[in-house]
Scaffold this motif. Structure first.
Motif, PDB file in Angstrom:
ATOM      1  N   UNK A 241       0.890  -1.197   0.065  1.00  0.00           N
ATOM      2  CA  UNK A 241       0.089  -0.004  -0.173  1.00  0.00           C
ATOM      3  C   UNK A 241       0.982   1.123   0.005  1.00  0.00           C
ATOM      4  N   UNK A 242       0.355   2.262  -0.483  1.00  0.00           N
ATOM      5  CA  UNK A 242       1.095   3.598  -0.444  1.00  0.00           C
ATOM      6  C   UNK A 242       1.205   3.869   1.366  1.00  0.00           C
ATOM      7  N   UNK A 243       2.089   4.665   1.633  1.00  0.00           N
ATOM      8  CA  UNK A 243       2.331   4.829   2.884  1.00  0.00           C
ATOM      9  C   UNK A 243       2.520   6.598   3.352  1.00  0.00           C
ATOM     10  N   UNK A 244       2.318   7.268   2.265  1.00  0.00           N
ATOM     11  CA  UNK A 244       2.505   8.628   2.558  1.00  0.00           C
ATOM     12  C   UNK A 244       2.228   9.456   1.309  1.00  0.00           C
ATOM     13  N   UNK A 245       2.676  10.676   1.367  1.00  0.00           N
ATOM     14  CA  UNK A 245       2.572  11.344   0.150  1.00  0.00           C
ATOM     15  C   UNK A 245       1.222  12.235   0.013  1.00  0.00           C
ATOM     16  N   UNK A 246       0.643  12.652  -1.189  1.00  0.00           N
ATOM     17  CA  UNK A 246      -0.405  13.346  -1.350  1.00  0.00           C
ATOM     18  C   UNK A 246      -1.814  12.598  -0.829  1.00  0.00           C
ATOM     19  N   UNK A 247      -2.508  12.835   0.066  1.00  0.00           N
ATOM     20  CA  UNK A 247      -3.796  11.956   0.359  1.00  0.00           C
ATOM     21  C   UNK A 247      -4.410  11.598  -0.550  1.00  0.00           C
ATOM     22  N   UNK A 248      -4.751  12.574  -1.713  1.00  0.00           N
ATOM     23  CA  UNK A 248      -5.554  12.103  -2.959  1.00  0.00           C
ATOM     24  C   UNK A 248      -5.168  10.808  -3.645  1.00  0.00           C
ATOM     25  N   UNK A 249      -3.587  11.089  -4.060  1.00  0.00           N
ATOM     26  CA  UNK A 249      -3.139  10.032  -4.572  1.00  0.00           C
ATOM     27  C   UNK A 249      -2.707   8.765  -3.900  1.00  0.00           C
ATOM     28  N   UNK A 250      -2.587   8.855  -2.680  1.00  0.00           N
ATOM     29  CA  UNK A 250      -2.430   7.661  -1.791  1.00  0.00           C
ATOM     30  C   UNK A 250      -3.774   6.824  -1.987  1.00  0.00           C
ATOM     31  N   UNK A 251      -4.899   7.597  -1.951  1.00  0.00           N
ATOM     32  CA  UNK A 251      -6.279   6.944  -1.654  1.00  0.00           C
ATOM     33  C   UNK A 251      -6.325   6.255  -3.307  1.00  0.00           C
ATOM     34  N   UNK A 252      -5.761   6.880  -4.282  1.00  0.00           N
ATOM     35  CA  UNK A 252      -6.043   6.142  -5.552  1.00  0.00           C
ATOM     36  C   UNK A 252      -5.186   5.087  -5.697  1.00  0.00           C
ATOM     37  N   UNK A 253      -3.828   5.082  -5.071  1.00  0.00           N
ATOM     38  CA  UNK A 253      -3.033   4.033  -5.385  1.00  0.00           C
ATOM     39  C   UNK A 253      -3.504   2.673  -4.368  1.00  0.00           C
ATOM     40  N   UNK A 254      -4.285   3.086  -3.177  1.00  0.00           N
ATOM     41  CA  UNK A 254      -4.611   2.025  -2.198  1.00  0.00           C
ATOM     42  C   UNK A 254      -6.022   1.340  -2.720  1.00  0.00           C
ATOM     43  N   UNK A 255      -6.542   1.828  -3.940  1.00  0.00           N
ATOM     44  CA  UNK A 255      -7.983   1.265  -4.421  1.00  0.00           C
ATOM     45  C   UNK A 255      -7.642  -0.207  -4.731  1.00  0.00           C
ATOM     46  N   UNK A 256      -6.410  -0.354  -5.523  1.00  0.00           N
ATOM     47  CA  UNK A 256      -6.070  -1.728  -5.998  1.00  0.00           C
ATOM     48  C   UNK A 256      -4.438  -1.815  -5.669  1.00  0.00           C
ATOM     49  N   UNK A 257      -3.773  -2.936  -5.567  1.00  0.00           N
ATOM     50  CA  UNK A 257      -2.549  -2.926  -5.586  1.00  0.00           C
ATOM     51  C   UNK A 257      -1.815  -2.598  -7.139  1.00  0.00           C
ATOM     52  N   UNK A 258      -0.979  -1.456  -7.289  1.00  0.00           N
ATOM     53  CA  UNK A 258      -0.577  -1.150  -8.615  1.00  0.00           C
ATOM     54  C   UNK A 258       0.728  -2.208  -8.699  1.00  0.00           C
ATOM     55  N   UNK A 259       1.265  -2.469  -7.661  1.00  0.00           N
ATOM     56  CA  UNK A 259       2.689  -3.199  -7.766  1.00  0.00           C
ATOM     57  C   UNK A 259       2.500  -4.480  -6.907  1.00  0.00           C
ATOM     58  N   UNK A 260       3.562  -5.203  -7.363  1.00  0.00           N
ATOM     59  CA  UNK A 260       3.806  -6.690  -6.450  1.00  0.00           C
ATOM     60  C   UNK A 260       5.386  -6.739  -6.039  1.00  0.00           C
ATOM     61  N   UNK A 261       5.561  -7.255  -5.055  1.00  0.00           N
ATOM     62  CA  UNK A 261       6.959  -7.505  -4.540  1.00  0.00           C
ATOM     63  C   UNK A 261       7.179  -8.927  -4.208  1.00  0.00           C
ATOM     64  N   UNK A 262       8.294  -9.435  -4.658  1.00  0.00           N
ATOM     65  CA  UNK A 262       8.523 -10.893  -4.744  1.00  0.00           C
ATOM     66  C   UNK A 262       9.952 -11.102  -4.325  1.00  0.00           C
ATOM     67  N   UNK A 263      10.188 -11.832  -3.380  1.00  0.00           N
ATOM     68  CA  UNK A 263      11.680 -12.380  -3.014  1.00  0.00           C
ATOM     69  C   UNK A 263      11.906 -13.811  -3.378  1.00  0.00           C
ATOM     70  N   UNK A 264      12.857 -14.084  -3.880  1.00  0.00           N
ATOM     71  CA  UNK A 264      13.028 -15.660  -4.233  1.00  0.00           C
ATOM     72  C   UNK A 264      14.589 -15.964  -3.701  1.00  0.00           C
ATOM     73  N   UNK A 265      14.644 -17.143  -3.058  1.00  0.00           N
ATOM     74  CA  UNK A 265      16.005 -17.674  -2.865  1.00  0.00           C
ATOM     75  C   UNK A 265      16.592 -18.640  -3.633  1.00  0.00           C
ATOM     76  N   UNK A 266      17.859 -18.570  -3.793  1.00  0.00           N
ATOM     77  CA  UNK A 266      18.330 -19.625  -4.542  1.00  0.00           C
ATOM     78  C   UNK A 266      19.162 -20.726  -3.439  1.00  0.00           C
ATOM     79  N   UNK A 267      18.765 -21.877  -3.606  1.00  0.00           N
ATOM     80  CA  UNK A 267      19.222 -22.739  -2.947  1.00  0.00           C
ATOM     81  C   UNK A 267      20.608 -23.021  -2.727  1.00  0.00           C
TER      82      UNK A 267
END
Length: 237
Positions: free
Chosen positions: A211-237
């Motif tokens: 989720x957005x965690x700051x910035x302009x409240x109107x833009x934050x609300x827009x970014x929080x309506x649905x996830x714009x991004x995803x974050x993945x971490x992968x490990x190499x055995x």
């Protein structure tokens, strides 16, 4: 055929400034750095480093960071902004490093710009040391499946804002333009990325849709309506 990045390099640098655009500064930077700080990384590769902003952030964490980008104009900008940094003009699909050279490999919103993502992911896994981590931030696939220039958002006849997408399962290239920038992005379903990463023998250790965690409240609300991004971490055995 140009992907638009060389022609858009100056406008891109201007749009980012030192702190990055809204999505980077107020949505993705904090969770990306949180993952970085969980382990004592020594040497990192930033694939698609652009003007080098995240490389500079990694270096501020005490990590030896190398940035590569296929757009030489952006590599030149990175070198001017950070003369002591290590920035190289290279394609993600053919990395010029030995196997296992890095204990952290980062792709920060760059997979959508890479035409041959299959080769790029294989290369990222190759240069990652056993026990290392591949940290990926990417545009959510339902966003890239929508109209490229408004990321799927549309206004309904009654004035409500809604998200529309089509042909989600088809891999396709789209042109997107804003603030003097015009570049080609690639849409791929999430299953494509997951399959390619699993095929490299990598193990998913973290997944988030921040989720957005700051910035302009109107833009934050827009970014929080649905996830714009995803974050993945992968490990190499």
């Amino acid at each position: 055929m140009s992907d638009g990045w060389t022609e858009s390099a100056d406008a891109w640098v201007a749009s980012q400034g030192e702190e990055g655009d809204f999505g980077r500064r107020w949505v993705m930077d904090a969770p990306m750095l949180q993952r970085v700080r969980l382990r004592p990384y020594r040497r990192a590769l930033d694939v698609g480093c652009g003007e080098g902003r995240f490389c500079r952030m990694l270096r501020a964490e005490g990590i030896e960071a190398v940035g590569i980008d296929s757009t030489e104009a952006l590599v030149d900008h990175a070198r001017r902004l950070d003369p002591s940094g290590d920035y190289r003009p290279e394609a993600a699909e053919a990395l010029g490093f030995e196997d296992g050279s890095f204990d952290l490999v980062v792709s920060y919103l760059s997979l959508i710009d890479i035409p041959d993502v299959r080769s790029a992911i294989a290369e990222m896994a190759r240069v990652l040391a056993p026990g290392g981590r591949l940290l990926i931030a990417n545009l959510a696939s339902y966003n890239s499946a929508g109209d490229a220039n408004d990321l799927g958002w549309t206004t309904l006849p009654d004035g409500r804002r809604a998200h529309a997408m089509d042909h989600y399962l088809e891999e396709k290239a789209n042109w997107i333009a804003w603030k003097g920038i015009r570049i080609r992005n690639w849409h791929r379903p999430l299953s494509t990325y997951m399959t390619l990463l699993l095929d490299q023998g990598l193990m998913l250790t973290h997944f988030d849709e921040p989720r957005a965690h700051g910035g302009d409240p109107a833009r934050q609300a827009h970014y929080d309506r649905a996830p714009w991004f995803m974050l993945m971490e992968w490990a190499k055995p």
